[in-house]
Design an enzyme around this catalytic site. Structure first.
Site, PDB file in Angstrom:
ATOM      1  N   CYS A 191       0.904  -1.371   0.031  1.00 33.57           N
ATOM      2  CA  CYS A 191      -0.100  -0.106  -0.178  1.00 33.57           C
ATOM      3  C   CYS A 191       0.812   1.291   0.034  1.00 33.57           C
ATOM      4  CB  CYS A 191      -1.099   0.120   1.007  1.00 33.57           C
ATOM      5  SG  CYS A 191      -0.636  -0.699   2.712  1.00 33.57           S
ATOM      6  N   CYS A 248      -3.704   5.469   5.879  1.00 33.43           N
ATOM      7  CA  CYS A 248      -2.106   5.805   5.731  1.00 33.43           C
ATOM      8  C   CYS A 248      -1.878   6.393   6.995  1.00 33.43           C
ATOM      9  CB  CYS A 248      -2.287   6.915   4.724  1.00 33.43           C
ATOM     10  SG  CYS A 248      -2.961   6.571   3.060  1.00 33.43           S
TER      11      CYS A 248
END
Lengths: 396, 203
Positions: free
Chosen positions: B42, B113
């Site tokens: 990711c 994130c």
């Protein structure tokens, strides 16, 4: 302090050409429904058909073979959806076979549609690409059989700019009697495209990629090939796409095409010079960079580059704060966390797919702007690398 | 043209433009604990290091590095400021939601994130305990298998929620959870609601 704004994201969309804007402002007076028989309607019809003529002659097609759609995505969806229509009322039950072949680097409007078709029972096969983003013609020859209904291969890739050899691909596809579609949204208006010479059955182009308005695109449908409308309920576009024509958008698209036919050749040469300058500048000023896409056979204004250890969204947002608009290959910024499927398809490492940026130049970009980017970019990359876990590890 | 607002809040912008406490001197930094986490898939990787006042059990310094996006940079930067002077056990409890609140809110799809920084911090705190003979204080975050058929853990479900899954169907799409016998559906639905609450309720 007002920041200088530099737009280098022309593959996402382009600013209106001033001539297009002018034509559209004038076109706003035309409100008649092009389907109406009275003077107002016929007036609008005239503008629509003039634009169709311009698009057709630009592609070497007949005006009857051009239909307008609301977007390139709609045009692409329309073409692929023909496969599953089994109604005897539209010509598409003539489509033979049960297999669609496309590539791993198509736009999501193709890939999402083929995914959906697969769930409906269509056999879908994907052609992989090499490190430069080219499909293998030999592999295509192996894959295409009598059972192939349709093949869809994009002419130029939106993220890395790589061109495919559409003419040869069309020959291979036709040798087995399958239909061939090319999504040429990024190519039309940037390189000469002649549908007769390429011998494609369907071709998609879009207005807003070539300094025209958004919300208008065109689909070339070769005379005599099977067709089935995606949007039903009206006789517009010869029954191929219901809905009152977007007269203003069509006028804008026609003008955009006209301007491209005048400016494309010199403009694309200029863009290639700018890109070369940009590429050489980056290579000289920044260590550990990787250019993605075909080194020569790619869109003149498109440069995809990744910087070891630097994440893409961080790069574009730092550049944005410096007034420069580029985009990331990674869709991270736009909501999806997945790295770019195109960059991954070229075999580049995952962190590269997360770290690549796409600089796409257009007719308003100047050498001064490229110099400004070359001035800002090394600082931005150095700043990101200073705090990067990945880069330090590589360097040590 | 009127200037549109920036993509994230002013506080995120400030921490993104001027990140605090970056670990510049990794080789010479005298850390008492270190945490490394992230998943390159990711596109994020995070290192957090801490210095601790051993007598008081207080974090005296926190530095970090990341391969990450603007949200990862800003959230870790703000985290590194929050934890200075904080007791270890309090710092351990800082959640992504706390960081998010401090930043004035991140878009839902970027919460994912922002969780790396606090995760790396917890690892650094545990690392500190391990290095200093306090194994008993180490807190484990063990994964528990929820779906026996497809071997899916609660952690995977949490990640899928952070990744955008909001319904049982979306969890199935992402993790294959409950796609065989379906017996775990009730528990998975409960976990789904809990993780949605944990990460996405109003801050």
């Amino acid at each position: 302090m007002a920041v200088k704004r530099i737009y280098m994201d022309n593959n996402a969309t382009t600013p209106l050409h001033p001539e297009v804007k002018k034509a559209m402002v004038e076109g706003m007076e035309i409100f008649g429904n092009p389907s109406s028989l009275h003077t107002f309607g016929r007036h609008a019809r005239q503008f629509v058909e003039e634009a169709r003529q311009k698009v057709a002659s630009f592609l070497g097609a007949s005006p009857k073979e051009i239909m307008f759609t609301g977007s390139g995505s709609e045009a692409n969806n329309t073409v692929l959806s023909i496969i599953t229509c089994s109604s005897k009322h539209c010509g598409s039950n003539l489509v033979k076979g049960d297999t669609i072949i496309t590539t791993t680097i198509e736009h999501p409007c193709i890939l999402e549609t083929t995914k959906c078709l697969k769930e409906k029972g269509v056999n879908v096969q994907y052609l992989e690409v090499d490190q430069h983003g080219k499909i293998s013609l030999d592999r295509l020859k192996d894959l295409v059989t009598e059972r192939t209904s349709m093949v869809s291969v994009m002419m130029a890739n939106n993220e890395i700019g790589t061109f495919q050899d559409i003419k040869t691909i069309a020959e291979i596809v036709h040798s087995k009697g399958a239909l061939f579609h090319t999504d040429a949204v990024q190519a039309v208006g940037k390189v000469p495209v002649n549908v007769e010479n390429l011998n494609v059955d369907f071709l998609t182009l879009s207005g807003h990629k070539i300094y025209g308005p958004k919300g208008i695109a065109a689909l070339y449908v070769k005379k005599g090939v099977p067709f089935c409308p995606l949007i039903r309920g009206g006789h517009q576009e010869k029954g191929r796409r219901a809905g009152t024509e977007n007269t203003l958008g069509i006028i804008g698209l026609g003008k955009a095409i006209e301007m491209r036919s005048q400016e494309m050749e010199t403009e694309e040469k200029r863009l290639l010079e700018l890109k070369t300058m940009l590429k050489e500048g980056i290579a000289a000023k920044i260590p550990d960079v990787r250019f993605i896409g075909h080194p020569t056979d790619s869109l003149a204004g498109t440069l995809n580059v990744s910087f070891d250890g630097a994440e893409g969204e961080a790069i574009i947002l730092y550049l944005d704060l410096e007034g420069i608009a580029v985009s990331t290959g990674s869709a991270c910024a736009s909501g999806s966390l997945d790295p770019s499927h195109v960059i991954l398809a070229t075999g580049a490492p995952v962190e590269c797919a997360h770290g690549s940026i796409r600089i796409s130049l257009g007719r308003e970009n100047t050498m001064e702007e490229v110099e400004y980017l070359l001035d800002v970019l090394p600082r931005v990359i150095a700043k990101i690398r200073e705090m990067s876990t990945v880069y330090v590890r590589r360097a040590s | 043209m009127t200037q549109p607002s920036w993509v994230y809040t002013d506080k995120v912008k400030d921490h993104f433009m001027n990140p605090r406490n970056i670990l510049m001197d990794e080789d010479s930094y005298q850390e008492d604990g270190k945490g490394v986490t992230g998943n390159i898939k990711c596109g994020d990787e995070m290192i957090v290091v801490i210095q601790v006042d051993k007598d008081k059990g207080i974090i005296t310094d926190c530095k970090w590095k990341t391969f990450g996006c603007a949200s990862a940079i800003a959230s870790t930067s703000v985290l590194s400021e929050m934890v200075k002077g904080m007791k270890l056990e309090d710092a351990y409890r800082i959640s992504a939601k706390d960081i998010n609140k401090e930043l004035g809110g991140l878009p839902e799809h970027k919460i994912h994130c922002s969780v790396l920084g606090d995760k790396a911090l917890r690892m650094a705190i545990n690392d500190y305990y391990l290095r200093h003979g306090m194994e008993d204080k180490v807190q484990k975050e063990e994964a528990r298998v929820v779906c026996q058929c497809m071997n899916v853990t609660d952690q995977e479900i949490e990640h899928a929620v952070l990744d955008g899954a909001r319904t049982f169907y979306e969890l199935q799409e992402k993790t294959k959870v409950g796609t065989v016998c379906g017996e775990c559906k009730e528990e998975v639905t409960r976990l789904l609601e809990a993780y949605k609450q944990k990460h996405f309720c109003e801050v």
